[in-house]
Design a protein around this motif. Sequence first.
Motif, PDB file in Angstrom:
ATOM      1  N   SER A 451     -18.145  11.498  -5.145  1.00 55.11           N
ATOM      2  CA  SER A 451     -17.784  10.628  -4.021  1.00 55.11           C
ATOM      3  C   SER A 451     -18.404  11.083  -2.712  1.00 55.11           C
ATOM      4  O   SER A 451     -18.164  10.465  -1.671  1.00 55.11           O
ATOM      5  CB  SER A 451     -16.254  10.568  -3.887  1.00 55.11           C
ATOM      6  N   GLU A 452     -19.191  12.157  -2.742  1.00 56.00           N
ATOM      7  CA  GLU A 452     -19.965  12.563  -1.569  1.00 56.00           C
ATOM      8  C   GLU A 452     -21.265  11.777  -1.440  1.00 56.00           C
ATOM      9  O   GLU A 452     -22.009  11.960  -0.480  1.00 56.00           O
ATOM     10  CB  GLU A 452     -20.310  14.054  -1.653  1.00 56.00           C
ATOM     11  N   LYS A 453     -21.542  10.899  -2.379  1.00 52.46           N
ATOM     12  CA  LYS A 453     -22.830  10.206  -2.410  1.00 52.46           C
ATOM     13  C   LYS A 453     -23.115   9.446  -1.122  1.00 52.46           C
ATOM     14  O   LYS A 453     -24.279   9.271  -0.740  1.00 52.46           O
ATOM     15  CB  LYS A 453     -22.879   9.253  -3.607  1.00 52.46           C
ATOM     16  N   PHE A 454     -22.061   8.993  -0.437  1.00 53.57           N
ATOM     17  CA  PHE A 454     -22.271   8.219   0.787  1.00 53.57           C
ATOM     18  C   PHE A 454     -23.054   9.004   1.833  1.00 53.57           C
ATOM     19  O   PHE A 454     -23.644   8.422   2.749  1.00 53.57           O
ATOM     20  CB  PHE A 454     -20.929   7.765   1.370  1.00 53.57           C
ATOM     21  N   LEU A 455     -23.079  10.348   1.713  1.00 54.20           N
ATOM     22  CA  LEU A 455     -23.856  11.157   2.650  1.00 54.20           C
ATOM     23  C   LEU A 455     -25.345  10.839   2.568  1.00 54.20           C
ATOM     24  O   LEU A 455     -26.095  11.099   3.507  1.00 54.20           O
ATOM     25  CB  LEU A 455     -23.629  12.643   2.368  1.00 54.20           C
ATOM     26  N   GLY A 456     -25.782  10.284   1.452  1.00 51.32           N
ATOM     27  CA  GLY A 456     -27.187   9.930   1.304  1.00 51.32           C
ATOM     28  C   GLY A 456     -27.545   8.577   1.877  1.00 51.32           C
ATOM     29  O   GLY A 456     -28.724   8.197   1.871  1.00 51.32           O
ATOM     30  N   PHE A 457     -26.557   7.851   2.388  1.00 48.33           N
ATOM     31  CA  PHE A 457     -26.823   6.499   2.890  1.00 48.33           C
ATOM     32  C   PHE A 457     -27.896   6.470   3.980  1.00 48.33           C
ATOM     33  O   PHE A 457     -28.801   5.631   3.941  1.00 48.33           O
ATOM     34  CB  PHE A 457     -25.524   5.866   3.401  1.00 48.33           C
ATOM     35  N   PRO A 458     -27.846   7.376   4.976  1.00 49.33           N
ATOM     36  CA  PRO A 458     -28.869   7.303   6.029  1.00 49.33           C
ATOM     37  C   PRO A 458     -30.187   7.972   5.669  1.00 49.33           C
ATOM     38  O   PRO A 458     -31.120   7.940   6.477  1.00 49.33           O
ATOM     39  CB  PRO A 458     -28.195   8.027   7.202  1.00 49.33           C
ATOM     40  N   SER A 459     -30.291   8.569   4.480  1.00 44.97           N
ATOM     41  CA  SER A 459     -31.483   9.359   4.128  1.00 44.97           C
ATOM     42  C   SER A 459     -32.594   8.485   3.563  1.00 44.97           C
ATOM     43  O   SER A 459     -33.170   8.779   2.515  1.00 44.97           O
ATOM     44  CB  SER A 459     -31.101  10.452   3.122  1.00 44.97           C
ATOM     45  N   THR A 460     -32.890   7.399   4.239  1.00 50.46           N
ATOM     46  CA  THR A 460     -33.895   6.464   3.751  1.00 50.46           C
ATOM     47  C   THR A 460     -35.032   6.304   4.753  1.00 50.46           C
ATOM     48  O   THR A 460     -34.864   6.540   5.950  1.00 50.46           O
ATOM     49  CB  THR A 460     -33.281   5.076   3.474  1.00 50.46           C
ATOM     50  N   ILE A 461     -36.173   5.908   4.239  1.00 44.29           N
ATOM     51  CA  ILE A 461     -37.350   5.619   5.050  1.00 44.29           C
ATOM     52  C   ILE A 461     -37.877   4.252   4.633  1.00 44.29           C
ATOM     53  O   ILE A 461     -38.120   4.020   3.446  1.00 44.29           O
ATOM     54  CB  ILE A 461     -38.452   6.676   4.849  1.00 44.29           C
ATOM     55  N   SER A 462     -38.025   3.357   5.588  1.00 48.34           N
ATOM     56  CA  SER A 462     -38.646   2.063   5.300  1.00 48.34           C
ATOM     57  C   SER A 462     -40.132   2.153   5.611  1.00 48.34           C
ATOM     58  O   SER A 462     -40.540   2.777   6.592  1.00 48.34           O
ATOM     59  CB  SER A 462     -37.994   0.954   6.124  1.00 48.34           C
ATOM     60  N   VAL A 463     -40.948   1.541   4.775  1.00 47.48           N
ATOM     61  CA  VAL A 463     -42.404   1.595   4.900  1.00 47.48           C
ATOM     62  C   VAL A 463     -42.935   0.175   5.034  1.00 47.48           C
ATOM     63  O   VAL A 463     -42.605  -0.704   4.231  1.00 47.48           O
ATOM     64  CB  VAL A 463     -43.039   2.281   3.672  1.00 47.48           C
ATOM     65  N   SER A 464     -43.760  -0.037   6.062  1.00 43.51           N
ATOM     66  CA  SER A 464     -44.377  -1.343   6.286  1.00 43.51           C
ATOM     67  C   SER A 464     -45.784  -1.130   6.834  1.00 43.51           C
ATOM     68  O   SER A 464     -46.215   0.008   7.053  1.00 43.51           O
ATOM     69  CB  SER A 464     -43.536  -2.179   7.262  1.00 43.51           C
ATOM     70  N   VAL A 465     -46.507  -2.217   7.051  1.00 45.97           N
ATOM     71  CA  VAL A 465     -47.865  -2.160   7.605  1.00 45.97           C
ATOM     72  C   VAL A 465     -47.916  -3.088   8.805  1.00 45.97           C
ATOM     73  O   VAL A 465     -47.473  -4.241   8.728  1.00 45.97           O
ATOM     74  CB  VAL A 465     -48.915  -2.578   6.553  1.00 45.97           C
ATOM     75  N   ASP A 466     -48.444  -2.588   9.945  1.00 47.90           N
ATOM     76  CA  ASP A 466     -48.497  -3.430  11.139  1.00 47.90           C
ATOM     77  C   ASP A 466     -49.764  -4.279  11.151  1.00 47.90           C
ATOM     78  O   ASP A 466     -50.601  -4.207  10.236  1.00 47.90           O
ATOM     79  CB  ASP A 466     -48.378  -2.584  12.411  1.00 47.90           C
ATOM     80  N   ASP A 467     -49.913  -5.065  12.192  1.00 48.14           N
ATOM     81  CA  ASP A 467     -51.049  -5.991  12.277  1.00 48.14           C
ATOM     82  C   ASP A 467     -52.386  -5.274  12.419  1.00 48.14           C
ATOM     83  O   ASP A 467     -53.438  -5.853  12.135  1.00 48.14           O
ATOM     84  CB  ASP A 467     -50.854  -6.939  13.465  1.00 48.14           C
TER      85      ASP A 467
END
Length: 677
Positions: A451-467
């Motif tokens: 139940s500690e898994k929620f600690l990983g919620f903010p550990s994300t990186i979104s990847v995109s490409v700009d113009d």
Amino acid sequence: MSYLPGGQTDGRERYRASRSLCRQVAESVSRPDPTRRSVLAGIGAAGATVAAPTVNAAQTARRQIQQQVNPLADRDAFEAFLDGVMETHLESHDIAGATVAVVDGDDEFSKGYGYADISAETPVDADETLFRIGSVSKLFTWTAAMQAVERGDLAINEDVDATLEAVDLPETYDEPIRLDHLATHTPGFEERVRGTFVQNESELRPLAEMLRTEQPSRVRPPGEFAAYSNYGSALAGQLVAETAGSSFETIIEDGIFEPLSMERSTFAQPVPDDFMDDLSKGYGADGRTDGEFEYVGIPPAGAMSATATDMASFVRAFLQDGATDDGRLLEAESVAEMHRRRFGHDERLNGIAFGFYEMSRDGVRVVGHGGDTELFHSLLFLLPEHDVGVFVSYNSVGGLEARPEFVDAFFEQYVADAASESEMSEPNGPPERSDAITGTYRSNRIPYTTSEKFLGFPSTISVSVDDDGRLITQPLGGETTRWMEVEPLLFTEVDGTDRLAFREDDGEITHLFLDSTPVTAFERLSRRETPMVHLAALAISLFVFLATVVGWPLAAGWRRYRGQAGALEGTEPPLRYARWVAGATSGAFLVFAVAFAAILATDPTGLLLGDPLRFRLLLVVPLLGAIGTALTVGLAAHAWYERQWGLPARLHYTAVAIAGVAICWVLVYWNLLWYRM
């Protein structure tokens, strides 16, 4: 605001005035006496002459850097530089105090900054003031492990489970966990918070007991991916203790502290009475509010306290083939083994050695280790080919931001100017396979089964490409970073020194790796696993629940006021109780959401490290909501089948049922529907 003792108020001015002088010194001053660095440089030059008559430009640039990384060539200039950097950090990041030690060949420099105790106006003394060094402690654990290898008590490819007596590891995978898996953070354990830290001295337990009772699950085969593991390092400490027939603390005292004359260092919690008055307090984000002593439940992972001067002795041993004037720590071959790269996610990025991890940049190989408690933030890094090593520690939360700035300033002053710098060209178009690499990635250093898994919620990186064709990464709630593709699936930071690479497996992009964090991998998430999807599901569900618990009573009161019959009046059981069931379900989930958010905002440490009864009781509420959801779904289906109520009532009731299913799905994903530890 800065809290500096007298005599350090002009540091920034001296820093700016000394920059050009330091640069000239680094380029022109050489030692009058031969040192190990000059001997090694001579051997390297001779070897290059024999083995490679022609030297390419990259080798030439690297050799120039080797000759110029010499920070203590002029001690006054270096002190002026350091004073400016540290005063700026203390003021701009609200840091109460810091301590620094630098080893450069045969020379050594150490100095304290700011206060160890603001209320008592006790200044930091590099020779006397102890700082909590966090996970830099692991380097001592791994040094003790290598000493055990030298004695023949252990082997680097040792099957850990076969050797341990007090702790049994689950046989989740066929391949056993070896000592080198622990040393490279690749044993495959999930992250675990409970047990890593404890709230007070009374909760400390023997190491073996803590390792048994707070054991994380194995979630991947050993050797596949690095995922920073406190538990793995503590397990190595237990292994060393068992094979030596002694306690971990005694092994460190006898095997490291005593040979190196580190007389002001300890793993004891709290520190011994004769050190207590010299232990720096830790301070919060404002740099003024002091916190309590931080207890580490598994000491080999991060319980050590030490002075900067003592840390300089440790640094010197690893720069001088394991020996100092005070004694020998390891054989030269063992030091080389600890510095040798043993694992990496991508050969183009930094990897992991034995306990150390690579921090190489600007053409210079660097190995080291960071250390963080909640209040103290430390770093030890070595430039082994140049006999240079640095230790720095901050006693305030602001040190987390100051630490990378310290490294940047050091390299800019003493390394980067000597390196050949190339300008980054504009991209000709989007990166290769831009459609395949865009998406969301999450750190694999998270709890998976508890139940500690929620600690990983903010550990994300979104990847995109700009113009403009540049890759854009953005941590959840963080600032964006721009990247330029330099090779297929390899990118370099536009305004920095970091690099990024993607892994392709059977034509699919599966992972993202960062040069700056070799001990962690980022796993590609499916769309349904992304934070935005979960946040949207939570927001919509909670809105439906709120509309239910507020709207239904208001509507009922309005109808009663006007003398109108309710939509559900006159229905037979079980539909007669349908709104009570849906209302109770909505209320349960709303109560849980509010209570959970309030606890995270006010006392997250107590929730995770305190009495688990509170967490257990809290998670009873969503479990009741899940039971109510099942009943609500059944009643909604019955209402549609029997064509009961009006269409608006059926639609609203169905919305409550769907919202319940959605929030249950999110809670199950994050292991929050019932207590799991």
